[in-house]
Each structure stands twice: as C-alpha cells, then as structure tokens.
Design a protein around this motif. Sequence first.
Motif, PDB file in Angstrom:
ATOM      1  N   LYS A  83      -2.988   3.580   6.423  1.00  0.00           N
ATOM      2  CA  LYS A  83      -2.019   2.961   5.425  1.00  0.00           C
ATOM      3  C   LYS A  83      -2.048   3.986   4.296  1.00  0.00           C
ATOM      4  O   LYS A  83      -1.063   4.076   3.580  1.00  0.00           O
ATOM      5  CB  LYS A  83      -2.611   1.941   4.769  1.00  0.00           C
ATOM      6  CG  LYS A  83      -2.535   0.517   6.079  1.00  0.00           C
ATOM      7  CD  LYS A  83      -2.516  -0.333   5.707  1.00  0.00           C
ATOM      8  CE  LYS A  83      -2.209  -1.740   6.219  1.00  0.00           C
ATOM      9  NZ  LYS A  83      -2.003  -3.285   5.660  1.00  0.00           N
ATOM     10  N   ALA A  84      -3.448   4.729   3.767  1.00  0.00           N
ATOM     11  CA  ALA A  84      -3.189   5.963   2.462  1.00  0.00           C
ATOM     12  C   ALA A  84      -4.619   6.483   2.745  1.00  0.00           C
ATOM     13  O   ALA A  84      -5.276   6.724   2.453  1.00  0.00           O
ATOM     14  CB  ALA A  84      -4.070   4.689   2.585  1.00  0.00           C
TER      15      ALA A  84
ATOM     16  N   ASP B 144      -7.225   4.784  -8.236  1.00  0.00           N
ATOM     17  CA  ASP B 144      -6.245   4.644  -7.107  1.00  0.00           C
ATOM     18  C   ASP B 144      -5.244   3.437  -6.532  1.00  0.00           C
ATOM     19  O   ASP B 144      -6.388   2.101  -5.999  1.00  0.00           O
ATOM     20  CB  ASP B 144      -6.623   4.983  -5.431  1.00  0.00           C
ATOM     21  CG  ASP B 144      -5.749   5.884  -4.539  1.00  0.00           C
ATOM     22  OD1 ASP B 144      -4.713   6.230  -5.302  1.00  0.00           O
ATOM     23  OD2 ASP B 144      -5.374   6.222  -3.734  1.00  0.00           O
TER      24      ASP B 144
ATOM     25  N   ARG C 292       1.072   0.114  -8.967  1.00  0.00           N
ATOM     26  CA  ARG C 292       1.397   1.635  -9.182  1.00  0.00           C
ATOM     27  C   ARG C 292       1.713   2.179 -10.769  1.00  0.00           C
ATOM     28  O   ARG C 292       0.759   3.166 -10.965  1.00  0.00           O
ATOM     29  CB  ARG C 292       2.731   1.704  -8.541  1.00  0.00           C
ATOM     30  CG  ARG C 292       2.976   3.146  -7.790  1.00  0.00           C
ATOM     31  CD  ARG C 292       4.555   3.061  -6.976  1.00  0.00           C
ATOM     32  NE  ARG C 292       4.571   2.217  -5.935  1.00  0.00           N
ATOM     33  CZ  ARG C 292       5.268   1.353  -5.334  1.00  0.00           C
ATOM     34  NH1 ARG C 292       7.394   1.420  -6.457  1.00  0.00           N
ATOM     35  NH2 ARG C 292       4.879   0.859  -4.885  1.00  0.00           N
TER      36      ARG C 292
ATOM     37  N   THR D 219       0.858  -1.190   0.019  1.00  0.00           N
ATOM     38  CA  THR D 219       0.171  -0.371   0.012  1.00  0.00           C
ATOM     39  C   THR D 219       0.712   1.441   0.008  1.00  0.00           C
ATOM     40  O   THR D 219       1.709   1.553   1.254  1.00  0.00           O
ATOM     41  CB  THR D 219      -0.805   0.379   1.275  1.00  0.00           C
ATOM     42  OG1 THR D 219      -1.466  -1.153   1.072  1.00  0.00           O
ATOM     43  CG2 THR D 219      -1.835   1.280   1.553  1.00  0.00           C
ATOM     44  N   LYS D 220       0.773   2.177  -0.885  1.00  0.00           N
ATOM     45  CA  LYS D 220       1.569   3.287  -1.199  1.00  0.00           C
ATOM     46  C   LYS D 220       3.028   3.307  -0.656  1.00  0.00           C
ATOM     47  O   LYS D 220       3.470   3.744   0.011  1.00  0.00           O
ATOM     48  CB  LYS D 220       0.894   4.255  -0.328  1.00  0.00           C
ATOM     49  CG  LYS D 220      -0.799   4.769  -0.563  1.00  0.00           C
ATOM     50  CD  LYS D 220      -1.071   5.079  -1.842  1.00  0.00           C
ATOM     51  CE  LYS D 220      -2.045   5.320  -2.184  1.00  0.00           C
ATOM     52  NZ  LYS D 220      -2.339   6.480  -4.409  1.00  0.00           N
TER      53      LYS D 220
ATOM     54  N   SER E  85       4.820   0.933   0.569  1.00  0.00           N
ATOM     55  CA  SER E  85       5.018   0.225   1.894  1.00  0.00           C
ATOM     56  C   SER E  85       6.027  -1.079   1.665  1.00  0.00           C
ATOM     57  O   SER E  85       7.006  -2.213   2.037  1.00  0.00           O
ATOM     58  CB  SER E  85       3.625  -0.171   2.851  1.00  0.00           C
ATOM     59  OG  SER E  85       2.850  -1.577   1.793  1.00  0.00           O
TER      60      SER E  85
ATOM     61  N   GLU F   5      -1.285   1.597  -5.085  1.00  0.00           N
ATOM     62  CA  GLU F   5      -1.421   0.330  -5.337  1.00  0.00           C
ATOM     63  C   GLU F   5      -1.607   0.219  -3.516  1.00  0.00           C
ATOM     64  O   GLU F   5      -1.533   0.725  -2.645  1.00  0.00           O
ATOM     65  CB  GLU F   5       0.383  -0.486  -5.147  1.00  0.00           C
ATOM     66  CG  GLU F   5       1.130  -0.442  -4.614  1.00  0.00           C
ATOM     67  CD  GLU F   5       1.460   0.320  -4.067  1.00  0.00           C
ATOM     68  OE1 GLU F   5       2.681   0.682  -3.104  1.00  0.00           O
ATOM     69  OE2 GLU F   5       1.423   1.685  -5.115  1.00  0.00           O
ATOM     70  N   LEU F   6      -3.059  -0.799  -3.921  1.00  0.00           N
ATOM     71  CA  LEU F   6      -3.548  -0.758  -2.276  1.00  0.00           C
ATOM     72  C   LEU F   6      -3.522  -2.292  -2.203  1.00  0.00           C
ATOM     73  O   LEU F   6      -4.037  -2.990  -2.508  1.00  0.00           O
ATOM     74  CB  LEU F   6      -4.603   0.140  -2.677  1.00  0.00           C
ATOM     75  CG  LEU F   6      -5.217   1.183  -2.101  1.00  0.00           C
ATOM     76  CD1 LEU F   6      -5.820   1.243  -2.611  1.00  0.00           C
ATOM     77  CD2 LEU F   6      -4.756   2.089  -1.170  1.00  0.00           C
TER      78      LEU F   6
ATOM     79  N   SER G 139      -7.390   8.811  -0.006  1.00  0.00           N
ATOM     80  CA  SER G 139      -7.377   8.648  -1.004  1.00  0.00           C
ATOM     81  C   SER G 139      -8.736   8.860  -0.781  1.00  0.00           C
ATOM     82  O   SER G 139      -9.974   8.538   0.279  1.00  0.00           O
ATOM     83  CB  SER G 139      -6.756   7.109  -0.418  1.00  0.00           C
ATOM     84  OG  SER G 139      -7.317   6.414  -2.054  1.00  0.00           O
TER      85      SER G 139
ATOM     86  N   THR H  95      -2.065   2.055 -12.525  1.00  0.00           N
ATOM     87  CA  THR H  95      -2.525   3.407 -11.284  1.00  0.00           C
ATOM     88  C   THR H  95      -2.177   4.250 -12.315  1.00  0.00           C
ATOM     89  O   THR H  95      -3.035   5.266 -12.938  1.00  0.00           O
ATOM     90  CB  THR H  95      -2.611   3.000  -9.927  1.00  0.00           C
ATOM     91  OG1 THR H  95      -2.542   1.770  -9.454  1.00  0.00           O
ATOM     92  CG2 THR H  95      -3.224   4.249  -9.260  1.00  0.00           C
TER      93      THR H  95
END
Length: 333
Positions: free
Chosen positions: A258-259, A241, A225, A212-213, A215, A243-244, A262, A228
């Motif tokens: 985490k995000a 949105d 990524r 996630t973003k 990590s 990467e999650l 968003s 997106t």
Amino acid sequence: MNLMQKIWDAAKSDKKKIVLPEGNEERTIVAAEKINRLGLAHPILIGNKEEIINKGHALDVDLSQVEIIDPAESENLEKYITAFYELRKNKGITLEKAEKIVKDPLYFATMMVKLDDADGMVSGAVHTTGDLLRPGLQIIKTAPGVSVVSSFFIMEVPNSSYGEDGLLLFADCAVNPMPNEDQLAAIAIATAETAKRLCNMDPKVAMLSFSTKGSADHEVVDKVRNATKKANELRPDLDIDGELQLDASIVEKVANQKAPGSKVAGKANVLVFPDLQAGNIGYKLVQRFANAKAIGPVCQGFAKPINDLSRGCSSDDIIDVVALTAVQAQNIK
C-alpha cells in the motif's frame, strides 16, 4: 527492562514534588503511600487532613510520611489567591471570586505548580479531563512555541512485534475532540518529541485514516493528508507519514503493497488518530482485546507537567502516571 521500570528508575534518580488534588480518594491515598515508600516522588495530598488520615487508617495505609495540605488552612493560601487574581483579573475575576476558586483542590494544586511549590500535578480519578484542563489552561498555559495541549497513551502490548516489540504511543486520545489540520500536525510533532525524550524511542509517526496514500477521497482524509504535509514542513527531521490505514502503518507486508518506499509504513511506533472518537475507541480496543497496558492519558504541551487519569484507574495506574509526571518535570528547562 520494560519502559515503566526505566521511568521508575529515572523518577527515583531526582525525586520531584507531585501534588494530588484528589487527596481524599481511596485509590489516590493507597498510591501516595506506595509512591513515597518506593521513592518515586514526594507526593502531596490535598484535602481535609483529618478526613484523609482517617481514610488511610481504614485502608490500613500509613500516611505519616506523606505530606497533606488543607487549602483552607494553608499558609500559602493568600499568596495563591493574589497570584490567581493577577492572572485572571482581566477576565473579570475579583479577589472574592479568586478566594472561592483557589480553595478548590484542583485550582489550589495548579497554583502550587505555577508558583513552584510543586513540580507537577496528577488528577482524574474522580474528575473529568475538562476539570483538569480548565485550571491548566488558565494558570499553567502552554509551553513556549506550543499551540495546542494534547495527550497520549503509552500502550504496552504483550507478545506483540508491532511498534517496538509491542510498545507504541497513541495520540490524541483524551483532549481534542476534532483537531483541525494545524492542531493535528502539532499533535504529531509533540508526540514524536515525547517518544524521543520520555521513551527513548526513534519515532516513526503514522497519521491514521481509513485511506492509504489516496486510496479514498473524503474531506476527513484531506484533513489528515494536509496535516501530514504541514507536520513535514515544520519538522522535516522527523519521520511522519500519512495518510495511512492502521494495517499499512504497522504491518510490513501490507505496507509494501500500500505504501512502498515509506519510512514509516510497516514500522510505525507512534499512531496519531484523526479525532478523539477514533483515538479513544482505538486505545480501549487494544487495551481490552489485546490485554494491553494503557498508561495515561498523559498530557503534553503544558508549560509545566499536569496529567490526567482515567476515572476507571487503579492505584497502580496512578503510581505510573505520577512517575511519568516526575520524569516530565525533570525535563523542564
């Protein structure tokens, strides 16, 4: 009113001709009779007429009001052979080969859709996805401006608040084994459009990963990524949105950690998987562990609607996919 009831109502409002090339398959025969009786579509069974009627009698199914076409006896066979030859002659197809190919129920049904003798096609109770895609890509081809055919499942999860009260779209779970960045971006955009047109949803698209973003760093994360970024450049009007991770996509508390900020995290109703393995495993996990209804796989990107089934499908599954196909056909301009 749940989504499929809305789809059924829409299908009934403007009945379309949907061809079923697996006409001698028992679940398909049962489904065809019910589709006709409910007024969801005009089903057309393809196959040997005597064999299909005899199977109908054995199943206690009345097919007297269902159209049955035997390719070998069809008055349109020569027209379809000639049209297929013209489409494929540059690929080395002769008239003799065209005749043999078009007599195959899948190819015959696809030619019906191509030449507007049917509005859509549903197959897959006994055939593989590849069996459906080959004639689809050779004959129907992709819609203008569409670079890749993909698929989605409508997932209805009982007693769930995720997505839109348990309603989510999963893509791509059936067609593209290892989509590249451009294909993944195209799948995200196509599924968002499907969510709007077919499901009347405001799409919130999560591009799934194990990161996630930032990590984690890995080439497979980079693909998500970059996809997106490309999707957002192509369609800045859509909420996409990534990467999650899955939890960051659908759980608001996790998303806030985490995000933060968003527009999608914690609110996603469209989940785009990074590859076919993840997508196929993901939808089956939800279907089995959460007792969810998985409707599909439904194809998107073809110029005209042709759709796949799971070989483990029930007759009720066939009915739902036929209704979806009919509504897709209504949306063809």
